[in-house]
Design a protein around this motif. Structure first.
Motif, PDB file in Angstrom:
ATOM      1  N   UNK A 278       0.838  -1.201   0.000  1.00 31.05           N
ATOM      2  CA  UNK A 278       0.000   0.000   0.000  1.00 31.05           C
ATOM      3  C   UNK A 278       0.870   1.247   0.000  1.00 31.05           C
ATOM      4  N   UNK A 279       0.266   2.358  -0.416  1.00 31.36           N
ATOM      5  CA  UNK A 279       0.913   3.665  -0.380  1.00 31.36           C
ATOM      6  C   UNK A 279       0.207   4.506   0.670  1.00 31.36           C
ATOM      7  N   UNK A 280       0.988   5.120   1.541  1.00 33.69           N
ATOM      8  CA  UNK A 280       0.448   5.917   2.639  1.00 33.69           C
ATOM      9  C   UNK A 280       0.769   7.389   2.407  1.00 33.69           C
ATOM     10  N   UNK A 281      -0.260   8.231   2.512  1.00 35.23           N
ATOM     11  CA  UNK A 281      -0.112   9.671   2.367  1.00 35.23           C
ATOM     12  C   UNK A 281       0.360  10.263   3.692  1.00 35.23           C
TER      13      UNK A 281
ATOM     14  N   UNK B 104     -13.751   6.657   9.036  1.00 34.67           N
ATOM     15  CA  UNK B 104     -13.712   5.806   7.852  1.00 34.67           C
ATOM     16  C   UNK B 104     -12.354   5.735   7.184  1.00 34.67           C
ATOM     17  N   UNK B 105     -11.438   6.650   7.505  1.00 37.17           N
ATOM     18  CA  UNK B 105     -10.089   6.599   6.921  1.00 37.17           C
ATOM     19  C   UNK B 105      -9.327   5.391   7.463  1.00 37.17           C
ATOM     20  N   UNK B 106      -8.569   4.743   6.581  1.00 37.68           N
ATOM     21  CA  UNK B 106      -7.659   3.669   6.988  1.00 37.68           C
ATOM     22  C   UNK B 106      -6.309   4.311   7.254  1.00 37.68           C
ATOM     23  N   UNK B 107      -5.821   4.172   8.490  1.00 36.12           N
ATOM     24  CA  UNK B 107      -4.595   4.874   8.877  1.00 36.12           C
ATOM     25  C   UNK B 107      -3.539   3.898   9.367  1.00 36.12           C
ATOM     26  N   UNK B 108      -2.279   4.294   9.158  1.00 39.92           N
ATOM     27  CA  UNK B 108      -1.120   3.584   9.691  1.00 39.92           C
ATOM     28  C   UNK B 108      -0.625   4.379  10.898  1.00 39.92           C
TER      29      UNK B 108
ATOM     30  N   UNK C 122      -3.656   5.475   4.522  1.00 35.40           N
ATOM     31  CA  UNK C 122      -3.459   4.555   3.395  1.00 35.40           C
ATOM     32  C   UNK C 122      -4.438   4.927   2.281  1.00 35.40           C
ATOM     33  N   UNK C 123      -3.907   5.190   1.101  1.00 34.93           N
ATOM     34  CA  UNK C 123      -4.745   5.699   0.015  1.00 34.93           C
ATOM     35  C   UNK C 123      -4.795   4.780  -1.200  1.00 34.93           C
ATOM     36  N   UNK C 124      -3.842   3.838  -1.309  1.00 34.44           N
ATOM     37  CA  UNK C 124      -3.755   3.073  -2.553  1.00 34.44           C
ATOM     38  C   UNK C 124      -3.155   1.695  -2.313  1.00 34.44           C
ATOM     39  N   UNK C 125      -3.745   0.692  -2.972  1.00 31.86           N
ATOM     40  CA  UNK C 125      -3.103  -0.632  -3.071  1.00 31.86           C
ATOM     41  C   UNK C 125      -2.338  -0.641  -4.389  1.00 31.86           C
ATOM     42  N   UNK C 126      -1.021  -0.749  -4.312  1.00 30.95           N
ATOM     43  CA  UNK C 126      -0.219  -0.695  -5.540  1.00 30.95           C
ATOM     44  C   UNK C 126       0.352  -2.044  -5.960  1.00 30.95           C
ATOM     45  N   UNK C 127       0.177  -3.076  -5.124  1.00 28.74           N
ATOM     46  CA  UNK C 127       0.650  -4.420  -5.484  1.00 28.74           C
ATOM     47  C   UNK C 127      -0.052  -5.448  -4.606  1.00 28.74           C
TER      48      UNK C 127
END
Length: 363
Positions: free
Chosen positions: A182-185, A197-201, A331-336
């Motif tokens: 994942x890509x984290x902003x 509702x946001x998924x956070x690290x 977390x904003x994107x699944x990239x793999x």
């Protein structure tokens, strides 16, 4: 017709005779020029050469010599003397005259010699040619510059904008599965606010993760992994980060569950399409009733029956809440892997009817 000063103008009968004299002179000059083709001109007048000396003397008073620029002088010199053009890198008429003087004194009989362009070169007897840099060296230098710029940009991006992570557990299924990348902003929440509702690290607030020894690596592998992590090509192996979904913001009153098994936030029941209930009807297998303090969050995993989240750490250092300053980013994107590539939504419609509340003042 004669002018007052006795000069003869080129009109009428008198002009015809003079014109005839010019014709005869031209024939004589052409003949002499033809007979002397290839001969070297006199030293002092090479740049204005128009034929043998006696022909020039005869017509000196009647013809104005056309000046010759340096380029024409070089061409004339190359035509009459067998000298290679590349040995004559002249830039001014004065330099052309110098070369002409040297040729008049040194070149003859069809012999070809290299003529130096400058006085400093004449002592060496050869022409200095500029050195050409190797194209391969230039290519390597450009590649090195591009590589350095790319590394600097990658480090800045990883430090301030985005960072990759991988998912090691099933607590967020089916939104995130094991080994997803994942890509984290990183701009959230420091610059951009976060919301329900946001998924956070976030980093472990204390006691959420068991202590794990760092895996043993060779020196080479440590260096390679460190470099890849620095530029963001490999997720970090710090084993100190968690990922959950925000359910309660500061001031929210969160209760589980109502008669229908739903979570209730600030007296509003919500339906959660992202939650994995493993065949159960209730949104949680554990009941709770909490009020979120200031600068804290209440978080839960989407896999409700397989996630040790805020519910299971209410006896910990922060009573199960996650301090905002522990949040790394959203977390904003699944990239793999590629087949799971996609944006991670925060389902704003689920929380659209939930009112906000101010957090209670600490007593």
């Amino acid at each position: 017709m004669a002018d007052g000063d006795g000069a003869v103008r080129a009109d009428g009968d008198e002009a015809d005779g003079d014109r005839g004299g010019h014709v005869g002179g031209n024939e004589h000059r052409d003949a002499d020029a033809g007979s002397s083709r290839g001969a070297l001109p006199e030293r002092e007048s090479f740049l204005a050469w128009r034929g043998p000396a006696h022909v020039r003397a005869k017509h000196a008073g009647r013809h104005r010599r056309r000046p010759i620029d340096e380029h024409e002088a070089v061409r004339e010199l190359a035509r009459r003397v067998p000298v290679h053009p590349e040995t004559l890198p002249m830039t001014t008429t004065a330099e052309a005259a110098i070369v002409a003087d040297q040729l008049l004194g040194e070149v003859g009989g069809g012999e070809t010699r290299a003529v130096p362009a400058f006085a400093s070169d004449s002592a060496a007897g050869e022409v200095k040619k500029p050195r050409r840099r190797s194209s391969f060296v230039s290519f390597l230098r450009e590649v090195a510059i591009i590589a350095v710029i790319a590394i600097v940009v990658a480090v800045l991006v990883k430090t301030f904008l985005i960072r990759p992570y991988y998912i090691p557990s099933a607590s967020m299924e089916s939104t995130l599965v094991v080994n997803d990348r994942i890509i984290v902003n990183l701009l959230q929440p420091s610059v951009v606010p976060i919301a329900r509702g946001d998924v956070v690290v976030f980093t472990d607030p204390g006691g959420w993760l068991p202590t794990q020894p760092s895996p043993e690596k060779s020196v080479v592998q440590t260096i390679v992994d460190g470099g890849l992590e620095a530029v963001g090509l490999k997720p970090s192996d710090d084993n100190n980060s968690l990922i959950k979904r925000i359910i309660g913001m500061p001031g929210d009153h969160v209760v589980c569950c109502n008669a229908y098994g739903q979570l209730v936030i600030n007296d509003v029941a919500i339906s959660e399409p992202y939650a994995e209930l493993a065949g159960n009807s209730a949104a949680s297998g554990m009941e709770f009733d909490v009020s979120v303090p200031a600068d804290s969050l209440w978080v839960m995993g989407d896999n409700r029956y397989n996630s040790e989240d805020s519910r299971y750490h209410q006896d910990g250092p922060h009573s199960g809440f996650v301090p905002l300053n522990h949040v790394v980013g959203r977390a904003v994107l699944i990239n793999w892997p590629f087949e799971r590539f996609g944006v991670l939504g925060n389902y704003p419609e689920v929380f659209a009817q939930v009112p906000s509340r101010e957090p209670a003042l600490a007593t």
